[in-house]
Design a protein around this motif. Structure first.
Motif, PDB file in Angstrom:
ATOM      1  N   GLU A 163       5.356   8.631  -1.289  1.00 20.84           N
ATOM      2  CA  GLU A 163       4.731   7.351  -0.938  1.00 20.84           C
ATOM      3  C   GLU A 163       3.249   7.356  -1.290  1.00 20.84           C
ATOM      4  N   CYS A 220       1.108   5.053  -4.100  1.00 22.26           N
ATOM      5  CA  CYS A 220       0.006   4.182  -3.669  1.00 22.26           C
ATOM      6  C   CYS A 220      -1.326   4.553  -4.309  1.00 22.26           C
ATOM      7  N   GLN A 242       9.841  -0.836  -4.096  1.00 22.96           N
ATOM      8  CA  GLN A 242      10.470  -0.311  -2.889  1.00 22.96           C
ATOM      9  C   GLN A 242      11.892  -0.845  -2.742  1.00 22.96           C
ATOM     10  N   PHE A 289      11.322   5.292   3.951  1.00 23.00           N
ATOM     11  CA  PHE A 289      10.524   5.177   2.716  1.00 23.00           C
ATOM     12  C   PHE A 289       9.906   3.779   2.655  1.00 23.00           C
ATOM     13  N   LYS A 290       8.612   3.677   2.970  1.00 21.04           N
ATOM     14  CA  LYS A 290       7.942   2.372   3.041  1.00 21.04           C
ATOM     15  C   LYS A 290       6.562   2.426   2.379  1.00 21.04           C
ATOM     16  N   PRO A 291       6.511   2.612   1.067  1.00 21.57           N
ATOM     17  CA  PRO A 291       5.214   2.666   0.384  1.00 21.57           C
ATOM     18  C   PRO A 291       4.428   1.357   0.482  1.00 21.57           C
TER      19      PRO A 291
END
Length: 270
Positions: free
Chosen positions: A3, A7, A45, A72-74
């Motif tokens: 992640e 970013c 995502q 999984f939350k980029p």
């Protein structure tokens, strides 16, 4: 942490398509390039989530944990990083009517359109789907041949694309989602069904020929290139992002805003 890497990376384009994620991070630190937009990260995502769920469903021999992808939350992390660093994403805007006409006149000249229809017809049809019904590039770009349907009503055939994410390369909001996308009469008049018949004749699996390397993302390069050429000060380019003065921009997705404005401002939603 994957992640964090996503970013910290800058936006990839065709000129640096072979760069690794580490290379993209180094470029951002070296040149002060911008991170991915939150909306773009959200799309990535969703795609990763959909692919993971497809593997969990159809490749049970791999014995992966179906639910682990939920952490999984980029997009959430990216939004937080941008807030902490006072980074603002420029806003996508609609095209003006003058810009749409200018794009058509300069991109689809008689000579160029003939070349496009022979070598890369998706560079014409995807634009028309976006212009006429506000379709996303990936919706028609990832349509399978068996997604193309016809329904007869009062002796008239109505053609549409039934997209239900039943292929690993397709993605919608969830596994049970689907969309019916009408094929406008104008496309049919311009020979779209002839193209469909040819794809059937060659036993093609997908509506358009997908690039083995870039998939549906390869379809977008044509529009990015022409928009950057025709609207250099308003295109979402790396150079404009580096200047830090771009508040709004246009891209193919801008046609969705044009379509929604057409619907809601003119009360055509019923």
């Amino acid at each position: 942490d994957f992640e964090v890497l996503m970013c910290e990376a800058t936006v990839k384009n065709k000129s640096i398509s072979d760069n690794t994620l580490w290379d993209m991070i180094d470029l951002r630190y070296t040149f002060g390039d911008s991170r991915y937009a939150v909306s773009t990260m959200s799309a990535y995502q969703d795609s990763i989530h959909s692919f993971w769920l497809w593997i969990a469903k159809f490749r049970k021999d791999m014995k992966i944990d179906r639910d682990i992808i939920d952490v999984f939350k980029p997009t959430k992390l990216l939004r937080s990083l941008k807030e902490d660093n006072d980074e603002e994403d420029p806003d996508l805007r609609a095209f003006t009517y003058e810009e749409i006409n200018y794009f058509i006149q300069n991109t689809y000249t008689r000579i160029e359109l003939k070349k496009i229809l022979i070598s890369s017809p998706y560079n014409f049809y995807i634009f028309l789907f976006a212009l006429l019904i506000g379709c996303r590039l990936r919706e028609t770009g990832l349509a399978a041949m068996n997604d193309i349907k016809v329904q007869e009503v009062d002796g008239v055939n109505h053609y549409y694309i039934y997209l239900n994410a039943n292929q690993p390369y397709q993605n919608l909001k969830n596994a049970n989602a689907y969309r019916n996308m009408p094929i406008p009469d104008l496309l049919i008049e311009l020979g779209f069904l002839n193209y469909v018949h040819k794809r059937h004749k060659f036993n093609a699996e997908t509506l358009y020929q997908l690039s083995p390397k870039s998939g549906a993302e390869g379809f977008g390069s044509f529009y990015k290139r022409h928009i950057a050429k025709l609207f250099p000060n308003n295109a979402d380019t790396r150079e404009n992002r580096r200047l830090g003065e771009m508040k709004t921009f246009v891209q193919l997705r801008s046609l969705r805003k044009n379509f929604s404005t057409f619907l809601f401002n003119e009360n055509r939603t019923s």
